[in-house]
Each structure stands twice: as structure tokens, then as C-alpha cells.
Design a protein around this motif. Structure first.
Motif, PDB file in Angstrom:
ATOM      1  N   GLN A   1       8.243   7.099  -4.427  1.00  0.00           N
ATOM      2  CA  GLN A   1       7.234   6.291  -5.453  1.00  0.00           C
ATOM      3  C   GLN A   1       8.333   4.477  -5.744  1.00  0.00           C
ATOM      4  N   ALA A   2       8.612   4.733  -5.379  1.00  0.00           N
ATOM      5  CA  ALA A   2      10.210   3.235  -5.260  1.00  0.00           C
ATOM      6  C   ALA A   2       9.286   2.412  -4.352  1.00  0.00           C
ATOM      7  N   LEU A   3       9.270   1.380  -4.949  1.00  0.00           N
ATOM      8  CA  LEU A   3       8.528   0.475  -4.015  1.00  0.00           C
ATOM      9  C   LEU A   3       9.331  -1.204  -3.756  1.00  0.00           C
ATOM     10  N   SER A   4       9.292  -1.749  -2.964  1.00  0.00           N
ATOM     11  CA  SER A   4       9.842  -2.822  -2.623  1.00  0.00           C
ATOM     12  C   SER A   4       9.395  -4.250  -3.668  1.00  0.00           C
TER      13      SER A   4
ATOM     14  N   LEU B   1      -8.014   3.388 -18.301  1.00  0.00           N
ATOM     15  CA  LEU B   1      -8.071   1.836 -18.645  1.00  0.00           C
ATOM     16  C   LEU B   1      -8.670   1.644 -20.204  1.00  0.00           C
ATOM     17  N   LEU B   2      -8.428  -0.101 -20.638  1.00  0.00           N
ATOM     18  CA  LEU B   2      -7.458  -0.630 -21.752  1.00  0.00           C
ATOM     19  C   LEU B   2      -6.769   1.016 -22.529  1.00  0.00           C
ATOM     20  N   PRO B   3      -5.688   0.637 -22.034  1.00  0.00           N
ATOM     21  CA  PRO B   3      -4.530   2.007 -22.997  1.00  0.00           C
ATOM     22  C   PRO B   3      -4.620   1.455 -23.810  1.00  0.00           C
ATOM     23  N   ASP B   4      -3.876   0.227 -24.912  1.00  0.00           N
ATOM     24  CA  ASP B   4      -3.807  -0.250 -25.853  1.00  0.00           C
ATOM     25  C   ASP B   4      -4.331  -1.100 -26.114  1.00  0.00           C
ATOM     26  N   PRO B   5      -5.206  -0.808 -27.845  1.00  0.00           N
ATOM     27  CA  PRO B   5      -6.375  -1.251 -27.969  1.00  0.00           C
ATOM     28  C   PRO B   5      -5.758  -2.519 -28.738  1.00  0.00           C
ATOM     29  N   ALA B   6      -4.568  -2.390 -29.068  1.00  0.00           N
ATOM     30  CA  ALA B   6      -4.545  -3.515 -30.010  1.00  0.00           C
ATOM     31  C   ALA B   6      -3.860  -4.537 -29.203  1.00  0.00           C
ATOM     32  N   ASP B   7      -3.663  -4.906 -28.177  1.00  0.00           N
ATOM     33  CA  ASP B   7      -3.661  -5.555 -26.928  1.00  0.00           C
ATOM     34  C   ASP B   7      -4.942  -6.383 -25.847  1.00  0.00           C
ATOM     35  N   ARG B   8      -5.707  -6.675 -26.615  1.00  0.00           N
ATOM     36  CA  ARG B   8      -7.701  -7.011 -26.021  1.00  0.00           C
ATOM     37  C   ARG B   8      -7.236  -7.382 -24.380  1.00  0.00           C
ATOM     38  N   THR B   9      -5.837  -8.038 -24.395  1.00  0.00           N
ATOM     39  CA  THR B   9      -5.324  -9.047 -22.430  1.00  0.00           C
ATOM     40  C   THR B   9      -5.367  -7.483 -21.783  1.00  0.00           C
ATOM     41  N   LEU B  10      -4.559  -6.035 -22.286  1.00  0.00           N
ATOM     42  CA  LEU B  10      -4.795  -5.362 -21.440  1.00  0.00           C
ATOM     43  C   LEU B  10      -5.455  -4.569 -21.206  1.00  0.00           C
ATOM     44  N   LEU B  11      -5.827  -4.738 -19.847  1.00  0.00           N
ATOM     45  CA  LEU B  11      -6.795  -3.645 -19.619  1.00  0.00           C
ATOM     46  C   LEU B  11      -7.140  -2.789 -18.202  1.00  0.00           C
ATOM     47  N   ALA B  12      -6.034  -2.483 -17.877  1.00  0.00           N
ATOM     48  CA  ALA B  12      -5.541  -1.267 -17.279  1.00  0.00           C
ATOM     49  C   ALA B  12      -4.674  -0.438 -16.676  1.00  0.00           C
ATOM     50  N   SER B  13      -3.691  -0.006 -17.146  1.00  0.00           N
ATOM     51  CA  SER B  13      -2.651   0.778 -16.073  1.00  0.00           C
ATOM     52  C   SER B  13      -2.740   1.453 -15.017  1.00  0.00           C
ATOM     53  N   VAL B  14      -1.921   1.511 -14.113  1.00  0.00           N
ATOM     54  CA  VAL B  14      -2.173   2.121 -12.946  1.00  0.00           C
ATOM     55  C   VAL B  14      -0.689   2.266 -12.498  1.00  0.00           C
ATOM     56  N   ARG B  15      -0.606   4.373 -12.782  1.00  0.00           N
ATOM     57  CA  ARG B  15       0.834   4.615 -12.348  1.00  0.00           C
ATOM     58  C   ARG B  15       1.212   5.184 -11.010  1.00  0.00           C
ATOM     59  N   LEU B  16       1.212   5.006 -10.285  1.00  0.00           N
ATOM     60  CA  LEU B  16       1.698   5.565  -8.948  1.00  0.00           C
ATOM     61  C   LEU B  16       2.608   7.059  -9.139  1.00  0.00           C
ATOM     62  N   THR B  17       1.609   7.734  -8.365  1.00  0.00           N
ATOM     63  CA  THR B  17       1.751   9.327  -8.734  1.00  0.00           C
ATOM     64  C   THR B  17       2.550   9.607  -7.274  1.00  0.00           C
TER      65      THR B  17
ATOM     66  N   ASP C   1       9.090  -7.197  -2.405  1.00  0.00           N
ATOM     67  CA  ASP C   1       8.319  -7.137  -1.200  1.00  0.00           C
ATOM     68  C   ASP C   1       6.241  -6.193  -0.806  1.00  0.00           C
ATOM     69  N   ARG C   2       6.736  -4.746  -1.270  1.00  0.00           N
ATOM     70  CA  ARG C   2       5.521  -4.109  -1.344  1.00  0.00           C
ATOM     71  C   ARG C   2       4.702  -4.304  -2.828  1.00  0.00           C
ATOM     72  N   VAL C   3       5.260  -4.060  -4.022  1.00  0.00           N
ATOM     73  CA  VAL C   3       4.322  -4.753  -4.887  1.00  0.00           C
ATOM     74  C   VAL C   3       3.482  -6.031  -5.185  1.00  0.00           C
ATOM     75  N   ALA C   4       4.217  -6.844  -4.019  1.00  0.00           N
ATOM     76  CA  ALA C   4       3.395  -7.996  -3.589  1.00  0.00           C
ATOM     77  C   ALA C   4       2.831  -8.233  -3.207  1.00  0.00           C
ATOM     78  N   ALA C   5       2.497  -7.476  -1.585  1.00  0.00           N
ATOM     79  CA  ALA C   5       1.828  -6.784  -0.813  1.00  0.00           C
ATOM     80  C   ALA C   5       0.762  -6.099  -1.490  1.00  0.00           C
ATOM     81  N   LEU C   6       0.564  -5.125  -2.776  1.00  0.00           N
ATOM     82  CA  LEU C   6       0.011  -4.482  -3.765  1.00  0.00           C
ATOM     83  C   LEU C   6      -0.806  -5.433  -4.774  1.00  0.00           C
ATOM     84  N   VAL C   7      -0.193  -6.455  -4.612  1.00  0.00           N
ATOM     85  CA  VAL C   7      -1.030  -7.451  -5.299  1.00  0.00           C
ATOM     86  C   VAL C   7      -2.034  -8.340  -4.731  1.00  0.00           C
ATOM     87  N   ARG C   8      -1.001  -8.702  -3.546  1.00  0.00           N
ATOM     88  CA  ARG C   8      -2.011  -9.557  -2.470  1.00  0.00           C
ATOM     89  C   ARG C   8      -3.595  -9.051  -2.483  1.00  0.00           C
ATOM     90  N   ASP C   9      -4.094  -7.576  -2.052  1.00  0.00           N
ATOM     91  CA  ASP C   9      -4.230  -7.286  -1.811  1.00  0.00           C
ATOM     92  C   ASP C   9      -5.821  -6.937  -2.853  1.00  0.00           C
TER      93      ASP C   9
END
Length: 330
Positions: free
Chosen positions: A4-7, A87-103, A9-17
């Protein structure tokens, strides 16, 4: 080292997509944070990139962020990993829309991974499409893609299509005389290197497409009343093929599901050789949005209207540098 460890560069590539996703007026209203110790991406809304007039409730902003979320899930699945999404993992934080955990493992995401080649092929096309009907099997595949994300995709025909097109005409007539509509367009359009605070955002002139001379396709003219020397005019479809993305309810989580469904449909449509553009005009007027639905089918509120067909691929539009939308934490 864990699989699961990402460099960086790989993190940036995923966000670029992820950031190749469409958004209203190409405002790109998202930010990402990667928490290395949790192998988790967090997606945040950037509410400084709202459309105060066209999107006062930020519904369209949520749709764009959700499209980026779908792209991220596709990119992670392409890495042969499973995007465990909340989706919407923290009701107290309106800006946080989603979390995505890599498994580890694909988790049955093979259909998502297959969409990866389309991420950077998909571009909005504001050009005329052929008067060629989309095959029924392709329509059903697109509808199934929307269902996989908890939304409904329908193709209005007959009286319903005529009614939808009339609603677009009404919205366009209102926009031509409404100062607020022009304010949103002026902020995000108007040049070859359009920008609010830097390059890489908005709709540049080369992506406007030709001026509509005839036809019934619901096209927004980003030039408005501004003259554009050398811009061509063209006849558009007399029988446009529109697709409505609807949800049962109209809450923030429904907007996020609809945005993911929209992008999943667009990526699959790209792989099937289809071009697409967005038609949002009546969605920007509260009293025009509800009549878009088809009462005969009982669908819920319409979230997205897509124009699909066979025609020229649109040009790529600018994207903000990944460094502007990504933070990496230990």
C-alpha cells in the motif's frame, strides 16, 4: 515495504488523474490530502470556487468534486488496489466530502479499472454531433454504469424530450437578460489563458466551439454577447440525444452519487466512441429544474443533463498544477 505504500510521485499521478474530471465552467473546486500513515486520500470542496448565481446551493460544485472522486477510484483500481470510499465522513466538517482508503486487492473493481484509459481521453465537445442514434445496447450499458453509483440514467424521447428542450429555451432566454448569469461566465471564461488567480482553470476561447446557427441542441454560448473575430458558425443536431442523471433524493450525498454516476457514464461513453457536452441551463433555475424529470417514470430530481452523440472530440482544457490541489501528510 507494504504494497500500500505510495511514493509522492504515485500519489501525485493519482491526483492528476482525479483532477482530469469535468466541473462547471472548469472551476476545479477540489482539494486533496493524502494521509500516508492511513493510506487514505481525503477530498475537500474548495468553496472559493463557487458560482454564486448559477450554483447558489453548491450542488454543481459537489457534482464536480464527485466526478474527481470517481476518477480517483478508477485510478486506484487501475493500480490493482481497492478504493474503500466513505462519503461525508465528518458531519462537523462541511468541506470534507469523501475519504478513500487504499486496501489490497481489487475488491471487485475490475469494471472501474477498465475505465482508466478514458480519463485523459474524455473532453467536453461543444461541436455538432451526427444525426446517428446511439444503439440500444450502448444506452443500456450507460444506464447500468449510472446504477452502479446509485443513480438513474434516462434518455428522454417524444413529448418528454420536447418539454426538456422547451425548458432549455426558457432558461436561455432568462440568462440573456439576467446580469448574474453573465457575472459567473465573465469570471470563468473570456480568454486563451483564463484564470482567477493563475493559469490552468476556466473555459478558454478555443474550447467554446462554433456559434450555433441552427438546430435544437441545448448549447450554452460561452461568448455571450462578446464578439469573437474569426469564430465559425455551424448547424447542430435537429434531434439531440440527451441523458438525464437523477437521484431519489436531493441531499448532499445524492449530489455526490450523481457526480460519480455522471463521470462513470462519461468515461464509458468515451470508450464507446461517443462525445459529450453538458447542458446545465435549466438546472440553474429552481423552478425549471423539477419539470425536467419524467413523471411517467417516477424518477427523482434531475442532477445532470448530458448531450451525447457521435462527433468531434473536444479539445483538452487547462488544469491546475497538482501542487496547487494536493497536500501530503506523514
Amino acid at each position: 515495504m507494504s504494497r500500500q505504500a505510495l511514493s509522492d510521485d504515485r500519489v501525485a499521478a493519482l491526483v492528476r488523474d482525479a483532477a482530469a474530471a469535468p466541473s462547471m465552467h472548469n472551476a476545479q473546486p477540489w482539494r486533496f490530502r493524502y494521509l500516508r500513515h492511513r493510506h487514505t486520500f481525503e477530498l475537500y470542496a474548495d468553496f472559493e470556487r463557487t458560482m454564486p448565481h448559477a450554483d447558489p446551493d453548491t450542488r454543481a460544485l459537489h457534482l464536480g468534486c464527485a466526478a474527481a472522486l470517481l476518477n480517483l477510484r478508477v485510478a486506484i483500481a487501475h493500480e490493482d488496489r481497492h478504493p474503500e470510499t466513505l462519503l461525508l465522513p465528518d458531519p462537523a466538517d462541511r468541506t470534507l466530502l469523501a475519504s478513500v482508503r487504499l486496501t489490497d486487492g481489487t475488491g471487485g473493481e475490475g469494471d472501474l479499472a477498465a475505465l482508466h484509459p478514458a480519463i485523459h481521453q474524455r473532453h467536453t465537445s461543444r461541436h455538432p454531433f451526427e444525426e446517428r442514434e446511439i444503439p440500444g445496447a450502448v444506452r443500456e450499458a450507460l444506464a447500468a454504469a449510472a446504477r452502479a453509483e446509485g443513480a438513474t440514467l434516462t434518455f428522454p424521447t417524444g413529448w418528454h424530450l420536447r418539454e426538456v428542450l422547451e425548458l432549455f429555451q426558457e432558461a436561455e432566454a432568462r440568462n440573456r437578460t439576467d446580469p448574474g448569469s453573465d457575472q459567473d461566465l465573465t469570471r470563468w471564461t473570456g480568454g486563451d489563458a483564463v484564470s482567477v488567480g493563475g493559469v490552468g482553470e476556466g473555459v478558454p476561447r478555443y474550447a467554446y466551439g462554433p456559434r450555433m446557427r441552427g438546430g435544437k441542441a441545448p448549447m450554452r454560448d460561452f461568448a455571450g454577447v462578446r464578439p469573437m473575430a474569426g469564430r465559425e458558425a455551424a448547424d447542430f443536431e435537429q434531434s439531440p440525444q440527451l441523458a438525464l442523471v437523477s437521484t431519489v433524493h436531493d441531499r448532499r450525498e445524492d449530489w455526490l452519487r450523481a457526480g460519480q454516476a455522471m463521470e462513470r457514464v462519461l468515461l464509458l461513453a468515451t470508450l464507446h466512441g461517443l462525445s459529450a457536452s453538458f447542458a446545465t441551463q435549466p438546472l440553474e433555475w429552481t423552478d425549471l429544474r423539477w419539470p425536467l424529470r419524467d413523471p411517467a417514470t417516477g424518477t427523482g430530481p434531475t442532477q445532470v443533463v448530458l448531450r451525447l452523440g457521435y462527433g468531434p472530440k473536444g479539445p483538452g482544457t487547462p488544469r491546475r498544477p497538482v501542487s496547487h490541489v494536493l497536500d501530503i501528510e506523514p
